[in-house]
Motif scaffolding. Structure first.
Motif, short mmCIF file in Angstrom:
data_model
loop_
_atom_site.label_atom_id
_atom_site.label_comp_id
_atom_site.label_asym_id
_atom_site.label_seq_id
_atom_site.Cartn_x
_atom_site.Cartn_y
_atom_site.Cartn_z
N VAL A 138 0.82 -1.21 0.00
CA VAL A 138 0.00 0.00 0.00
C VAL A 138 0.85 1.26 0.00
O VAL A 138 1.82 1.38 0.76
CB VAL A 138 -0.94 0.01 1.23
CG1 VAL A 138 -1.69 1.33 1.32
CG2 VAL A 138 -1.91 -1.17 1.16
N LEU A 139 0.49 2.18 -0.89
CA LEU A 139 1.04 3.53 -0.84
C LEU A 139 -0.12 4.44 -0.46
O LEU A 139 -1.07 4.59 -1.24
CB LEU A 139 1.59 3.92 -2.23
CG LEU A 139 2.28 5.28 -2.32
CD1 LEU A 139 3.64 5.23 -1.63
CD2 LEU A 139 2.47 5.68 -3.77
N VAL A 182 -0.51 -3.91 -5.60
CA VAL A 182 -0.22 -2.54 -5.16
C VAL A 182 -1.53 -1.77 -5.05
O VAL A 182 -2.34 -1.78 -5.99
CB VAL A 182 0.75 -1.85 -6.13
CG1 VAL A 182 0.85 -0.36 -5.81
CG2 VAL A 182 2.13 -2.50 -6.05
N VAL A 183 -1.74 -1.13 -3.91
CA VAL A 183 -2.91 -0.29 -3.72
C VAL A 183 -2.43 1.12 -3.42
O VAL A 183 -1.69 1.33 -2.47
CB VAL A 183 -3.80 -0.81 -2.57
CG1 VAL A 183 -4.99 0.13 -2.35
CG2 VAL A 183 -4.28 -2.23 -2.84
N VAL A 184 -2.85 2.07 -4.26
CA VAL A 184 -2.57 3.47 -4.00
C VAL A 184 -3.88 4.08 -3.52
O VAL A 184 -4.89 4.03 -4.24
CB VAL A 184 -2.08 4.20 -5.26
CG1 VAL A 184 -1.90 5.69 -4.97
CG2 VAL A 184 -0.78 3.59 -5.76
N VAL A 185 -3.89 4.60 -2.31
CA VAL A 185 -5.13 5.15 -1.78
C VAL A 185 -4.84 6.52 -1.18
O VAL A 185 -3.88 6.69 -0.43
CB VAL A 185 -5.79 4.18 -0.78
CG1 VAL A 185 -4.85 3.77 0.34
CG2 VAL A 185 -7.07 4.75 -0.22
#
Lengths: 359, 359
Positions: free
Chosen positions: A297-298, A314-317
């Motif tokens: 996670v970013l 990959v999770v960009v939140v």
């Protein structure tokens, strides 16, 4: 290990509040909910196996999950898997399994336990169960482990025990269904209320006796098949008769009706992993208080989120607080934690609009 | 169809503001950004093919995308694909392609066009291009199509034309780089500024002449290979010489330096599809003003979102306004539309933290 010790692992639930991860085809207990490498049923099986011979652990589940059980518990044999041919709540299947176990070993004492709960301190769990087993071996008792209630949770049932007793093991006054908030608060302040975790212990003799006294019809139905149990004729009998059983919970069928009910306050920390929020509470958090399973996670201005994807996705939140973010092959859920009780309703809408296969 | 008509389709860009969909391995122009069934380069090729013989449409791209071009444009032959062995901006590759085309047909007139823009009214586009081609066939002119500027966009370059002319085709005073907001506003109010869409038209003779006059070094470099162009020796020459070329844009190399620059105000609606937000603007919206590509969306209190997944993935979204939600196999982006200019920075962070392969 004591060869009279048995377990009935309840593994037939669907866990729809953990949708989209948990589905009818592949429910919660067969998932590695905590990201530890073990599924919940594997963790539960291994926890029981520290005090109960592995071959004495029976898995009570639905025909749908037969293959999942053998995949995830390869040491289990066909004898140990008890399939419900129809959904009839807990009382019928526990009676059925208890009669099978009693026929195999008349001195059996057993624990009935959910397969999808979280218990951190396995040693304390084992110690509590042994203490209860000792009691059940010498008393005609229906026992339960009660969880110290730390706040007025309105989502659990409560067990009220006799205040006067100084024993570790307390006589139970009554079971109370999920209370409203005010009632739950009064339970906590009275000091003799525990959460009902659905963990029961008794001798085969005591539980069969309790069914006979409290549920004579149900008892008669399953007693009529006793000659077939643990033989090649069992499947036919069950297929023809199981669906005639009343749809009733063991809490209602036995525990709320019997006088010989006892509770041991558990000395371990417990969580029913009932919702994404309760899972969030149990998981380690990153620096921004996000609980992350499998994902990379970013995050920016994002905290309090429960994030789960397949491994290494990959999770960009950015800018989300207290959300459930769960990604699966065919479904992505982005949903406020505060509304987690609505997930069942959402699931129904999704099935109505986009197809039953999604639930 | 006029056999002197040619096109150079610019297809070497990376489109990193459309990450995670667009990546270096598989950039924007090769994606079906609008969910219509055609990729952007297919749409652009087909649009040009209404006025230009298919075999006269050249694709200028990077070696990385050679296979993608042939997959997506199966009617294109090797002759039509001009590969840049090194990234040197637009001036070198346009000169190279122009010399090849001129060698093949000294009477060629050509359009240079991006492969990743959106143009709705294809008939108007064709009509505008034909008008410009007619002008280029009889005048030593470097032409461009200018887009009517509807608001003070600070993300585009502007073209200032001579107010006095009453002709459709206007003489250009100057090109202006991306202005600040105040300057952009003054451009709009002056009435003789158009957006530069990077669409150029000229005869092979005029553009080669312009390079010779304005970029003598660059011209000499590529002129020195003229005997090899369109022969088996071309690849060797280009491999040995291309990287010597100056890294310079055609805008700067020719358009801003030449006196014979003209603009035709376009009569079609255009969008550069430069960001997720500009794509959102172009797409149809659902009842809650969400723009959805491929997904099946169940939304509650969610509007203004740009949602894209693989085909038929179910997205449940609750409580999100004006977000970009893009899901790919290995990446999920949940990002405010208002911060879309930061996506390049986010991509850099993702590559630094989780690996170059993700960009």
């Amino acid at each position: 290990m004591n060869k009279n010790y048995y377990a009935i692992l309840m593994a037939g639930g669907v866990g729809s509040r953990f949708w989209p991860l948990s589905t009818k085809e592949f429910p919660k207990q067969f998932h590695d909910m905590l990201g530890t490498g073990d599924t919940l049923i594997q963790k539960t099986f291994n926890r029981l196996a520290t005090i109960i011979p592995k071959e004495n652990i029976f898995i009570l589940t639905n025909e749908l999950y037969n293959d999942l059980v053998f995949q995830q518990l390869p040491e289990v044999t066909k004898r140990q898997v008890v399939l419900e041919p129809a959904m009839r709540n807990t009382a019928p299947c526990i009676l059925y399994a208890s009669l099978k176990i009693q026929k195999e070993n008349k001195d059996a004492v057993m624990i009935v336990a959910p397969s999808d709960h979280w218990i951190e301190d396995e040693a304390a769990f084992a110690s509590n169960v042994k203490q209860a087993f000792n009691f059940c071996e010498t008393n005609n008792a229906l026992m339960t482990l009660g969880i110290t209630s730390t706040f007025p949770n309105t989502g659990y049932g409560y067990i009220e025990y006799d205040k006067i007793s100084n024993n570790n093991i307390k006589s139970v006054n009554q079971f109370r269904e999920k209370p409203d908030y005010k009632t739950a608060k009064s339970f906590i302040s009275q000091g003799n209320f525990l959460w009902n975790a659905g963990i029961f212990m008794w001798s085969a003799k005591s539980v069969v006796e309790a069914y006979k006294n409290n549920q004579p019809e149900l008892f008669a139905l399953f007693e009529s098949g006793i000659d077939t149990y643990n033989t090649d004729f069992e499947d036919d009998f069950i297929r023809d008769n199981y669906s005639k059983a009343e749809n009733i919970s063991v809490d209602y069928a036995l525990m709320e009706k019997s006088k010989n009910v006892f509770v041991l306050p558990a000395t371990f920390d417990w969580n029913d992993l009932g919702t994404w929020g309760s899972l969030y509470d149990k998981l380690d958090k990153d620096n921004n208080d996000n609980a992350i399973v499998n994902s990379q996670v970013l995050s920016e201005d994002a905290s309090g989120n429960m994030i789960r994807t397949k491994a290494n996705k990959v999770v960009v939140v950015d800018g989300l607080q207290d959300y459930i973010i769960v990604d699966k092959e065919d479904v992505l859920l982005i949903f406020p934690k505060a509304k987690e009780q609505d997930i069942k309703k959402v699931l129904q809408k999704v099935k109505d609009q986009f197809g039953e296969h999604l639930g």
